[in-house]
Design an enzyme around this catalytic site. Structure first.
Site, PDB file in Angstrom:
ATOM      1  N   ASP A 242       0.807  -1.227   0.000  1.00  0.00           N
ATOM      2  CA  ASP A 242       0.000   0.000   0.000  1.00  0.00           C
ATOM      3  C   ASP A 242       0.829   1.260   0.000  1.00  0.00           C
ATOM      4  O   ASP A 242       0.623   2.153   0.829  1.00  0.00           O
ATOM      5  CB  ASP A 242      -0.908  -0.004   1.224  1.00  0.00           C
TER       6      ASP A 242
ATOM      7  N   HIS B 286       3.831   4.367   9.377  1.00  0.00           N
ATOM      8  CA  HIS B 286       3.833   2.951   8.972  1.00  0.00           C
ATOM      9  C   HIS B 286       5.188   2.498   8.447  1.00  0.00           C
ATOM     10  O   HIS B 286       5.443   1.303   8.346  1.00  0.00           O
ATOM     11  CB  HIS B 286       2.779   2.710   7.880  1.00  0.00           C
TER      12      HIS B 286
ATOM     13  N   ASP C  92      -3.903   8.792  15.076  1.00  0.00           N
ATOM     14  CA  ASP C  92      -4.321   8.367  13.732  1.00  0.00           C
ATOM     15  C   ASP C  92      -5.168   7.095  13.875  1.00  0.00           C
ATOM     16  O   ASP C  92      -5.019   6.356  14.851  1.00  0.00           O
ATOM     17  CB  ASP C  92      -3.051   8.055  12.913  1.00  0.00           C
TER      18      ASP C  92
ATOM     19  N   HIS D  18      -5.064   4.438  12.131  1.00  0.00           N
ATOM     20  CA  HIS D  18      -4.307   3.209  11.790  1.00  0.00           C
ATOM     21  C   HIS D  18      -3.200   2.994  12.816  1.00  0.00           C
ATOM     22  O   HIS D  18      -2.683   3.954  13.396  1.00  0.00           O
ATOM     23  CB  HIS D  18      -3.667   3.344  10.401  1.00  0.00           C
TER      24      HIS D  18
ATOM     25  N   ASP E  48      -7.512  10.867  10.256  1.00  0.00           N
ATOM     26  CA  ASP E  48      -8.449   9.897   9.676  1.00  0.00           C
ATOM     27  C   ASP E  48      -9.275   9.230  10.782  1.00  0.00           C
ATOM     28  O   ASP E  48     -10.117   8.386  10.518  1.00  0.00           O
ATOM     29  CB  ASP E  48      -7.710   8.842   8.823  1.00  0.00           C
TER      30      ASP E  48
ATOM     31  N   TYR F  97      -8.127  11.857   5.407  1.00  0.00           N
ATOM     32  CA  TYR F  97      -8.399  11.766   3.976  1.00  0.00           C
ATOM     33  C   TYR F  97      -9.741  12.350   3.563  1.00  0.00           C
ATOM     34  O   TYR F  97     -10.076  12.343   2.392  1.00  0.00           O
ATOM     35  CB  TYR F  97      -8.258  10.298   3.540  1.00  0.00           C
TER      36      TYR F  97
HETATM   37  N1  LIG Z   1      -6.962  -2.328   1.184  1.00  0.00           N
HETATM   38  C1  LIG Z   1      -5.822  -1.846   1.892  1.00  0.00           C
HETATM   39  C2  LIG Z   1      -6.002  -0.405   2.287  1.00  0.00           C
HETATM   40  C3  LIG Z   1      -4.709   0.114   2.840  1.00  0.00           C
HETATM   41  N2  LIG Z   1      -4.845   1.450   3.294  1.00  0.00           N
HETATM   42  C4  LIG Z   1      -3.577   2.032   3.754  1.00  0.00           C
HETATM   43  C5  LIG Z   1      -3.878   3.188   4.599  1.00  0.00           C
HETATM   44  C6  LIG Z   1      -2.638   3.892   5.063  1.00  0.00           C
HETATM   45  C7  LIG Z   1      -3.016   5.043   5.970  1.00  0.00           C
HETATM   46  C8  LIG Z   1      -1.889   5.840   6.434  1.00  0.00           C
HETATM   47  S1  LIG Z   1      -2.324   6.996   7.709  1.00  0.00           S
HETATM   48 ZN   LIG Z   2      -4.015   6.600   9.123  1.00  0.00          ZN
END
Ligand SMILES: NCCCNCCCCCS
Ligand SMILES: [Zn+2]
Length: 578
Positions: A77, A120, A157, A159, A250, A290
């Protein structure tokens, strides 16, 4: 030429332009100092990443589109553009410029609006739109260049910043806290180690805190409950020299990734609750976010609090939902052995569970049916920036403290009781106060907090919540005191949502300055900062008030005053007269 591979649809340049435009439009940008950005050096990037990874990324500007596509395949990703290496170096450089400005005291706090995000990315891997780990490099940089001993990283965040966790999991000098959409490992990045039982390794055991959201639709009260019952007790015990925030937005309503329901004004409270740590040294670094509307609003809410403006009244809060209670319970149990601040977990869940049952949270299913663009929420409430921060009514011959404006002196009622009623009625009759919380601190450590609602004024219905706090010994049990403030008083206060906070400090209460400052600072998150302080040190009364902060101090003959550093709002220097 157009980059033919699927460029990222949500991590787009407009994220920065709409955020900056909102800061300009609201006048917030004009109140900030802007810090020049620069590219990070190799040495700085190598604080976290491996040489081979850096060398590989260095080649990407010269790659063909096919090579770039192939290069991207090895990571998850993440999208590589010929210019992303340059952008990623600027994101790290901007973060380090902010850390420099805060650690040297040029500014008290700040935010780095950067892309690509960083939390990440790992030692030798890009991931989730992230190339270099901006915040992890910032932490190592602060420790190496400024000798910061303990760095707290708060990742709000939506995630899990697995890259940050991997970087510091065996390091007791960096406390990493992250909440994240998890859904029992069914949400990206789908890692077993994102769950609450990943507490860190070896010497770092206890210094990694994961709070999984196992449902979507989390609301403001869920976020605050995790701060009060998980993060803040540990953060105060950790006592960091610097707070870094992986400020991903997000986790706000309307975001296509997070699918949560917390409104942008919640970031004003989250920021406020962190600003009393580390002497106010806080660097926020943008991660995700986002939905361009909620992102811009959330950024403005955060910046306005960093500037010291009073927080908005928290919108009608309930208790945390059942799923969050379970997560809180699990993570507190997993960390029980590492941290001393621990209300009996059963008591916490019993109280909140009762509330949770009554909670009729807006069903996330309903939210999921609507596309992110269709979700609407009210504009965040206007937040007053008072023209005069602090006015002081002083007896003759007493100089006005710095940053205060002198006004006519109020007569000094003899006794505390008449004084407080006199002032309360003045507040009420001013019509600016609808509800009042009166915290009478008789002694130091709060172990029992009983709220009594009293109707005191026929003209206006004023609910005075008198918290009579009993306590045993003096200021020695600071941890216990702070635990009670964080785990009992604040949740109660936020849910009660008063129009005014009245803090009373009686003589002999032995409340030490640091505790007092923390208490006064934290409680200013309530009632839009309208705080009335009765500090019974001894002696005549003088009133220090402003449209935002009401400070009333009862001083002894030799004016034994205190330096009350309110990292949130203003340095209020009091004067020692002997
Ligand atoms: N289907 C997989 C979706 C992956 N999405 C990645 C999001 C990274 C966010 C960074 S804050
Ligand atoms: Zn995120």
């Amino acid at each position: 030429s157009r980059f033919c591979s699927p460029a990222c649809k949500i991590e787009v340049p407009e994220r920065l332009t709409v955020s900056h435009e909102a800061l300009v439009r609201t006048g917030l940008a004009a109140r900030c100092v802007s810090i020049a950005v620069r590219e990070a050096t190799d040495e700085e990037i190598l604080l976290v990443h491996s040489e081979e990874y850096l060398e590989a990324v260095k080649k990407t500007p010269y790659m063909t589109l096919e090579d770039l596509m192939a290069f991207t395949q090895q990571y998850g990703d993440v999208y590589f553009h010929p210019n992303i290496y340059h952008c990623a170096k600027l994101a790290v450089g901007a973060t380090l410029q902010l850390v420099d400005s805060v650690m040297t005291g040029r500014v008290r706090n700040g935010i780095a609006l950067v892309r690509p995000p960083g939390h990440h990315s790992q030692k030798s891997a890009a991931s989730g739109f992230c190339i270099f780990n901006n915040v992890a490099i910032g932490a190592r940089y602060a420790m190496q260049k400024y000798g910061a001993k303990r760095v707290l990283i708060v990742d709000w965040d939506v995630h899990h910043g697995q890259g940050v966790q991997y970087c510091f999991e065996d390091d007791p000098n960096v406390l990493y806290f992250s909440w994240h959409r998890y859904e029992h490992q069914n949400f990206w990045p789908n890692l077993r180690e994102s769950d609450y039982d990943s507490v860190g390794k070896e010497k770092g055991a206890g210094f990694n805190i994961n709070v999984p959201w196992n449902k979507v639709g989390m609301e403001n009260s869920d976020y605050l409950a995790v701060f009060f019952h998980v993060l803040l007790p540990v953060a105060y015990e950790f006592c960091p020299d610097l707070v870094l925030v992986s400020a991903g937005f997000d986790s706000a309503i309307g975001d296509p990734e997070g699918k949560m329901c917390a409104t942008p004004d919640i970031f004003a409270h989250l920021t406020h609750l962190l600003m009393n740590l580390a002497g106010g040294k806080l660097c926020a670094v943008l991660e995700g976010g986002y939905n361009l509307t909620s992102l811009a609003q959330s950024v403005c809410q955060t910046v306005q609090t960093l500037l010291g403006d009073p927080a908005p009244l928290p919108a009608d809060l309930g208790g945390p939902c059942e799923s969050v209670l379970k997560s809180i319970h699990c993570v507190r149990s997993a960390h029980k052995q590492y941290w001393s601040s621990d209300l009996p977990a059963s008591e916490l869940s019993a109280k909140s569970l009762k509330v949770a049952e009554q909670k009729t949270g807006n069903e996330p299913e309903a939210q999921e049916q609507r596309s992110p663009e269709e979700i609407v929420w009210p504009e965040p409430p206007k937040r007053l920036c008072p023209p005069v921060r602090t006015a002081v009514a002083l007896p003759e011959g007493v100089a006005c403290p710095d940053a205060c404006k002198r006004c006519s002196s109020a007569e000094a009622p003899s006794s505390l009781y008449s004084l407080s009623l006199h002032v309360l009625c003045e507040c009420v009759c001013a019509g600016s106060v609808c509800r009042i919380t009166v915290s009478l601190y008789i002694l130091v450590c709060v172990i029992v907090c009983r709220a009594v609602h009293v109707l005191i004024c026929v003209c206006v219905c004023v609910c005075v919540c008198v918290c009579v706090c009993l306590a045993p010994q003096g200021c020695s049990d600071v941890a216990g005191f702070m635990q009670a403030v964080l785990g009992l008083l604040l949740p109660l206060g936020y849910e009660y949502n008063p129009g005014l906070v009245l803090l009373v400090r009686m003589p002999g209460s032995g409340v030490c300055e640091s505790v007092w400052q923390q208490l006064a600072g934290l409680l200013q998150g309530l009632a839009q900062g309208h705080t009335l302080v009765l500090m019974q040190v001894r002696g005549p009364v003088w009133v220090k008030y402003s449209p935002v902060n009401w400070w009333m101090c009862i001083q002894d003959q030799n004016w034994q005053l205190c330096k009350c550093t309110n990292s949130c709002y203003q340095q209020a220097e009091y004067i020692r007269y002997s």
